[in-house]
Scaffold this motif. Sequence first.
Motif, PDB file in Angstrom:
ATOM      1  N   GLN A   2       1.215  -0.819  -0.319  1.00 52.19           N
ATOM      2  CA  GLN A   2      -0.158   0.086  -0.385  1.00 52.19           C
ATOM      3  C   GLN A   2       0.800   1.495  -0.014  1.00 52.19           C
ATOM      4  N   ASN A   3       0.059   2.544  -0.798  1.00 53.04           N
ATOM      5  CA  ASN A   3       0.776   3.816  -0.682  1.00 53.04           C
ATOM      6  C   ASN A   3       0.974   3.847   0.753  1.00 53.04           C
ATOM      7  N   VAL A   4       1.879   5.025   1.249  1.00 55.51           N
ATOM      8  CA  VAL A   4       1.762   6.266   2.284  1.00 55.51           C
ATOM      9  C   VAL A   4       2.108   7.002   1.765  1.00 55.51           C
ATOM     10  N   TYR A   5       1.001   8.502   1.672  1.00 55.25           N
ATOM     11  CA  TYR A   5       2.061  10.151   0.612  1.00 55.25           C
ATOM     12  C   TYR A   5       2.313  10.634   2.110  1.00 55.25           C
ATOM     13  N   ILE A   6       3.632  11.720   1.699  1.00 58.92           N
ATOM     14  CA  ILE A   6       4.054  12.293   2.308  1.00 58.92           C
ATOM     15  C   ILE A   6       3.450  13.337   2.536  1.00 58.92           C
ATOM     16  N   GLU A   7       2.957  14.343   2.640  1.00 57.63           N
ATOM     17  CA  GLU A   7       2.467  15.048   2.496  1.00 57.63           C
ATOM     18  C   GLU A   7       2.639  16.570   3.180  1.00 57.63           C
ATOM     19  N   PRO A   8       3.283  17.085   2.699  1.00 61.77           N
ATOM     20  CA  PRO A   8       4.186  18.924   3.546  1.00 61.77           C
ATOM     21  C   PRO A   8       3.199  19.600   4.416  1.00 61.77           C
ATOM     22  N   MET A   9       3.137  19.821   5.263  1.00 64.94           N
ATOM     23  CA  MET A   9       2.362  21.040   6.134  1.00 64.94           C
ATOM     24  C   MET A   9       2.950  21.971   6.383  1.00 64.94           C
ATOM     25  N   PRO A  10       1.949  22.910   6.441  1.00 61.98           N
ATOM     26  CA  PRO A  10       0.509  23.113   6.673  1.00 61.98           C
ATOM     27  C   PRO A  10       0.382  23.174   5.112  1.00 61.98           C
ATOM     28  N   LYS A  11      -0.879  22.576   4.715  1.00 61.80           N
ATOM     29  CA  LYS A  11      -0.977  22.307   3.475  1.00 61.80           C
ATOM     30  C   LYS A  11      -2.064  23.453   2.961  1.00 61.80           C
ATOM     31  N   GLY A  12      -1.644  23.516   1.147  1.00 63.66           N
ATOM     32  CA  GLY A  12      -2.132  25.091   0.802  1.00 63.66           C
ATOM     33  C   GLY A  12      -0.500  25.455   0.250  1.00 63.66           C
ATOM     34  N   GLN A  13      -0.457  26.701  -0.486  1.00 62.49           N
ATOM     35  CA  GLN A  13       0.345  26.707  -1.286  1.00 62.49           C
ATOM     36  C   GLN A  13       0.993  28.040  -0.267  1.00 62.49           C
ATOM     37  N   TRP A  14       0.656  28.528   0.478  1.00 65.69           N
ATOM     38  CA  TRP A  14       1.211  29.268   1.190  1.00 65.69           C
ATOM     39  C   TRP A  14       2.172  29.528   2.976  1.00 65.69           C
ATOM     40  N   GLY A  15       3.224  30.074   2.366  1.00 62.38           N
ATOM     41  CA  GLY A  15       4.116  29.780   3.364  1.00 62.38           C
ATOM     42  C   GLY A  15       5.236  28.962   3.991  1.00 62.38           C
ATOM     43  N   PRO A  16       5.962  28.546   4.360  1.00 59.79           N
ATOM     44  CA  PRO A  16       6.589  27.796   4.558  1.00 59.79           C
ATOM     45  C   PRO A  16       6.558  26.184   4.550  1.00 59.79           C
ATOM     46  N   ILE A  17       7.431  24.718   4.530  1.00 58.95           N
ATOM     47  CA  ILE A  17       7.024  23.592   4.509  1.00 58.95           C
ATOM     48  C   ILE A  17       7.576  23.510   6.170  1.00 58.95           C
ATOM     49  N   ASP A  18       6.489  23.525   7.459  1.00 61.23           N
ATOM     50  CA  ASP A  18       6.741  23.377   8.734  1.00 61.23           C
ATOM     51  C   ASP A  18       7.633  22.131   9.474  1.00 61.23           C
ATOM     52  N   GLY A  19       7.074  20.597   8.141  1.00 59.37           N
ATOM     53  CA  GLY A  19       7.438  19.096   8.539  1.00 59.37           C
ATOM     54  C   GLY A  19       6.279  18.365   7.054  1.00 59.37           C
ATOM     55  N   TYR A  20       6.319  17.053   7.624  1.00 59.31           N
ATOM     56  CA  TYR A  20       5.506  16.633   6.818  1.00 59.31           C
ATOM     57  C   TYR A  20       4.609  15.274   7.337  1.00 59.31           C
TER      58      TYR A  20
END
Length: 72
Positions: A2-20
């Motif tokens: 099964q695939n598990v997706y690594i989502e950048p957080m926070p979701k959305g296009q604005w701001g830096p990525i704080d975690g996954y």
Amino acid sequence: MQNVYIEPMPKGQWGPIDGYALEFNDGSRMTQQSYRSERLAVDEIRLRGYAPMVAKVRVTDKTVDEHWQAAE
């Protein structure tokens, strides 16, 4: 496997990525923990026996194959 997706957080296009976050295809989180790097998230998914998928775009949709690629 099964695939598990690594989502950048926070979701959305604005701001830096704080975690996954680790999410299944239905959007449910594998764990409530947030990982500070994509590499740490990939390693955790592999240890649990899943196939990690990393985002190719900032705003992701799990139903669009072009947004994702298998982790190396």
